[in-house]
Design an enzyme around this catalytic site. Structure first.
Site, short mmCIF file in Angstrom:
data_model
loop_
_atom_site.label_atom_id
_atom_site.label_comp_id
_atom_site.label_asym_id
_atom_site.label_seq_id
_atom_site.Cartn_x
_atom_site.Cartn_y
_atom_site.Cartn_z
N LYS A 22 51.93 10.91 -74.78
CA LYS A 22 53.00 10.57 -73.83
C LYS A 22 52.55 10.94 -72.43
O LYS A 22 51.66 11.77 -72.21
CB LYS A 22 54.30 11.31 -74.17
CG LYS A 22 54.23 12.85 -74.07
CD LYS A 22 54.43 13.42 -72.67
CE LYS A 22 54.38 14.94 -72.65
NZ LYS A 22 54.38 15.49 -71.26
N ASP A 147 59.37 18.90 -76.31
CA ASP A 147 58.98 17.48 -76.32
C ASP A 147 59.12 16.82 -77.68
O ASP A 147 59.07 15.59 -77.78
CB ASP A 147 57.53 17.33 -75.86
CG ASP A 147 57.33 17.63 -74.38
OD1 ASP A 147 58.34 17.73 -73.66
OD2 ASP A 147 56.17 17.79 -73.96
#
Length: 313
Positions: A22, A147
């Site tokens: 990401k 996350d």
């Protein structure tokens, strides 16, 4: 060599999933903290085609294999925690064999460990017949790391709280080329937040970015690249200057990447040490990555992607 793979493939009870890297399109760390002592954070993350590969299958006990290996026992890894805590949440035994083939560099701000954990949760939900959208799965993910919830459904997503609570999800970005460049040195997340507390950096313009992301819903395929360009024009990370002042080579990487022809939206992801940039073409991204590697930095040409696409790099 690059190998394209589906986001989820199965052979009998064996399930193979892509665990994407990401980047933070937006990271806004606030000076206020929650009751746990964590900074309040606005985070907008998007998945990349660079990925690890996670395989889950039935076993008589819990087995976790990391390739290449990691510096701590697997029992302390986020993947192990994901299996044990998901099983505890549903009152079942954590019987599975989980193999993770790692390609995402560590200590980069690319979410490799979190992606492995979130993807493991997705795979185990499929293996054990659990609805991945069940609130208990998200709670397990939050307990592992801030996350991790993003990787349960890695579409472009705005997260709030400690960066672990879903606020809004958006359409996938089109497969726009990008390049990642990471120096050998890393930035400690703890050190980055400590330095931020000493000299806070104001947050960027979140609302303009969210408006641009919402606009992806309203365009047809011909306009998708233009809409995505609007998104990338409003990226922001108030830990970017923190990372650059903590690590001089980080600032060097960012300056070098920004000076390359055909790059845009050059930004540190997370607290570093990886810097990403949007690039006009895949061929140009590959050229920049090769030039960065010649300078002694890790680098990868990739692209923004949805959950169903991933790439071993």
């Amino acid at each position: 060599m690059k190998t394209h793979m589906a986001g989820c493939a199965s052979a009998g009870h064996r399930i193979v999933l892509a665990a994407p890297a990401k980047v933070n399109l937006y990271l806004g760390v606030h000076t206020h903290k929650d009751e746990r002592g964590y900074h309040l954070v606005d985070s907008v993350m998007a998945a990349l085609a660079l990925c690890d590969e996670v395989t889950v299958e039935p076993a008589g006990d819990l087995q976790v294999v990391m390739e290449p290996g990691i510096d701590v026992p697997v029992e302390r890894s986020n993947v192990w925690k994901a299996a044990v805590r998901l099983a505890e949440a549903y009152g079942i035994e954590p019987h599975a064999r989980i193999r993770v083939v790692r390609h995402i560099p560590m200590c980069a701000g690319l979410g490799g460990s979190s992606s492995d954990a979130g993807t493991t949760l997705r795979g185990l939900c499929a293996l054990w017949g659990i609805d991945v959208a069940d609130a208990r799965v998200a709670e397990v993910a939050r307990g592992i790391g801030a996350d991790v919830p993003f990787f349960l459904d890695p579409r472009p997503t705005h997260l709030v709280g400690g960066g672990d609570v879903l606020a809004e999800a958006f359409c996938d970005l089109p497969p726009l080329p990008a390049v990642l460049v990471k120096p050998d040195a890393g930035v400690s997340t703890v050190a980055a937040y400590r330095d931020f507390d000493r000299d806070p950096v104001p947050e960027g313009d979140l609302e303009t970015l969210l408006t641009a992301l919402r606009g992806l819903d309203a365009v047809n395929a011909l306009d998708a690249d233009a809409a995505a360009a609007q998104v990338l024009a409003h990226t922001s990370n108030n830990l970017d200057p923190v990372a650059c002042r903590l690590l001089s080579v980080e600032a060097e990487v960012k300056s070098w990447l920004a000076a390359q022809h055909d790059t845009a939206s050059v930004l540190v992801t997370g607290s570093g040490s990886c810097v990403f940039a949007a690039v006009k073409t895949s061929a140009r991204a590959a050229e920049i990555a090769a030039e960065a590697r010649a300078r002694g930095w890790w680098s990868c040409a990739t692209e923004f992607t949805g959950v169903t696409d991933a790439e071993i790099c």
